[in-house]
Design an enzyme around this catalytic site. Structure first.
Site, PDB file in Angstrom:
ATOM      1  N   LYS A  55       0.847  -1.211   0.000  1.00 28.63           N
ATOM      2  CA  LYS A  55       0.000   0.000   0.000  1.00 28.63           C
ATOM      3  C   LYS A  55       0.880   1.256   0.000  1.00 28.63           C
ATOM      4  O   LYS A  55       0.610   2.207  -0.735  1.00 28.63           O
ATOM      5  CB  LYS A  55      -0.936  -0.018   1.227  1.00 28.63           C
ATOM      6  CG  LYS A  55      -2.036  -1.081   1.121  1.00 28.63           C
ATOM      7  CD  LYS A  55      -2.844  -1.260   2.410  1.00 28.63           C
ATOM      8  CE  LYS A  55      -3.803  -2.444   2.283  1.00 28.63           C
ATOM      9  NZ  LYS A  55      -4.553  -2.748   3.515  1.00 28.63           N
ATOM     10  N   GLN A  78      -4.426  -1.496   9.695  1.00 27.45           N
ATOM     11  CA  GLN A  78      -4.308  -2.814   9.044  1.00 27.45           C
ATOM     12  C   GLN A  78      -4.830  -3.908   9.971  1.00 27.45           C
ATOM     13  O   GLN A  78      -4.520  -3.934  11.165  1.00 27.45           O
ATOM     14  CB  GLN A  78      -2.835  -3.070   8.674  1.00 27.45           C
ATOM     15  CG  GLN A  78      -2.593  -4.338   7.880  1.00 27.45           C
ATOM     16  CD  GLN A  78      -3.218  -4.334   6.487  1.00 27.45           C
ATOM     17  OE1 GLN A  78      -3.406  -3.289   5.888  1.00 27.45           O
ATOM     18  NE2 GLN A  78      -3.555  -5.512   5.984  1.00 27.45           N
ATOM     19  N   ASP A 126     -10.702   2.769   4.460  1.00 22.55           N
ATOM     20  CA  ASP A 126     -11.115   1.366   4.404  1.00 22.55           C
ATOM     21  C   ASP A 126     -12.639   1.230   4.342  1.00 22.55           C
ATOM     22  O   ASP A 126     -13.150   0.151   4.069  1.00 22.55           O
ATOM     23  CB  ASP A 126     -10.621   0.621   5.653  1.00 22.55           C
ATOM     24  CG  ASP A 126      -9.420  -0.267   5.358  1.00 22.55           C
ATOM     25  OD1 ASP A 126      -9.280  -0.727   4.214  1.00 22.55           O
ATOM     26  OD2 ASP A 126      -8.627  -0.501   6.292  1.00 22.55           O
TER      27      ASP A 126
HETATM   28  N1  GUN Z   1      -6.577  -7.047   6.156  1.00 22.36           N
HETATM   29  C1  GUN Z   1      -7.027  -7.801   5.140  1.00 22.36           C
HETATM   30  N2  GUN Z   1      -7.710  -7.048   4.270  1.00 22.36           N
HETATM   31  C2  GUN Z   1      -7.719  -5.792   4.751  1.00 22.36           C
HETATM   32  C3  GUN Z   1      -8.274  -4.559   4.310  1.00 22.36           C
HETATM   33  O1  GUN Z   1      -8.931  -4.458   3.273  1.00 22.36           O
HETATM   34  N3  GUN Z   1      -8.032  -3.488   5.096  1.00 22.36           N
HETATM   35  C4  GUN Z   1      -7.319  -3.563   6.239  1.00 22.36           C
HETATM   36  N4  GUN Z   1      -7.156  -2.457   6.951  1.00 22.36           N
HETATM   37  N5  GUN Z   1      -6.799  -4.686   6.687  1.00 22.36           N
HETATM   38  C5  GUN Z   1      -6.992  -5.790   5.941  1.00 22.36           C
END
Ligand code: GUN
Length: 297
Positions: free
Chosen positions: A59, A103, A126
């Site tokens: 990311k 995350q 998110d």
């Molecule tokens: N862990 C797995 N998928 C995601 C996601 O889309 N966002 C976040 N913040 N953590 C994750």
């Protein structure tokens, strides 16, 4: 009767994500001209989950490539709920920050619902806060979850229409299955949401025009689960030894599906691209005062 072996269209998430990121780069540049600074994102990572480290790294890299300023707050596995919430409140109040992402997964002493509810909905890239989930439910989303958005963008770039189709989703998580069911519903699909307690799963999956699998069970969807000519999107990311496996048995399903997303190189890169797209979207919404202002700046 001779069986004509169908070869699936491979839905190349890497290539599609590159296209999204090219567009995001232009939007970043437009934002920079209006705001005098680039859009910005802070990713909060707790503990040392190796997969989370990889995902966060991707990311951050994608943000850097589009001109978004991204920083990481890395907290100890043992951080208290109070300290994490204090950090989130200070990020909410920082006027120069557009996006906040925590995350997942979090250590078990940190309840996801409590933590995500602390994030300002205006900065919630998110789309996990109650306000943004509520808006999605009502069909008026501002920031929607990234993996479901990635699936929708994959269908769009793949030239696959959704309206009037029967979409079957396997997996009811708050990150993927539940929000995706709402996005597809608002695109006029008829949606079936299956989960671990659904009896006769194959009866449902075989009825799907579009089958999305997000169950976290490697190779669980076999050829007999799939209708001839269906579109199959594999959201699974299962680390088995040093291999990444999807939830779909790719080789056998590729003989039956009209289009199929691979793992790796499918939905994963789309999720990352959507984090960048949501960040520039959040930045633009904040700049033009479109955020709902229920929390933070
Ligand atoms: N862990 C797995 N998928 C995601 C996601 O889309 N966002 C976040 N913040 N953590 C994750």
């Amino acid at each position: 009767m001779g069986e004509a072996l169908l070869t699936s269209q491979i839905l190349d998430g890497k290539m599609m994500a590159r296209r999204v990121l090219e567009r995001v780069r232009e939007e970043v540049s437009d934002f920079q001209k209006r705001a005098g600074r680039p859009p910005s994102l802070t990713v909060v990572r707790v503990g040392d989950d190796p997969a989370s480290r990889v995902f966060v790294g991707r990311k951050m890299k994608a943000c850097a490539a589009t001109g978004i300023t991204a920083s990481e707050e890395h907290l100890s596995e043992t951080v208290s709920l109070d300290d994490l919430c204090r950090l989130l409140r200070s990020l909410n109040q920082n006027p120069a920050l557009d996006g906040i992402l925590v995350q997942l997964p979090l250590p078990s002493h940190l309840p996801v619902s409590v933590v995500t509810a602390e994030i300002s909905p205006a900065k919630d890239v998110d789309g996990f806060t109650p306000a943004n989930m509520g808006r999605l439910t009502l069909g008026t989303p501002k920031l929607a979850p990234c993996t479901p958005l990635g699936v929708v963008e994959m269908l769009r770039q793949g030239g696959i229409s959704v309206s009037g189709k029967h979409a079957v989703i396997v997996g009811r998580s708050s990150i993927v299955g539940k929000p995706l069911s709402l996005l597809l519903l608002h695109m006029d699909a008829t949606v079936t949401l299956c989960h671990s307690r659904t009896p006769d799963l194959d009866r449902h999956t075989r009825a799907a025009d579009i089958l999305v699998v997000a169950a976290g069970r490697p190779g669980m969807i076999k050829a007999h689960h799939v209708k001839e000519g269906a579109v199959v999107i594999d959201v699974g990311i299962n680390r088995i030894g040093d291999k990444l496996l999807g939830d779909v048995a790719f080789d056998e399903v590729s003989q039956k599906a009209s289009a199929l997303s691979p793992v790796p190189g499918g939905v994963g890169p789309m999720t990352v691209a959507m984090v960048c797209r949501n960040t520039v979207l959040a930045a633009g919404q904040r700049l033009s005062g479109l955020c709902d202002g229920t929390k933070g700046v």
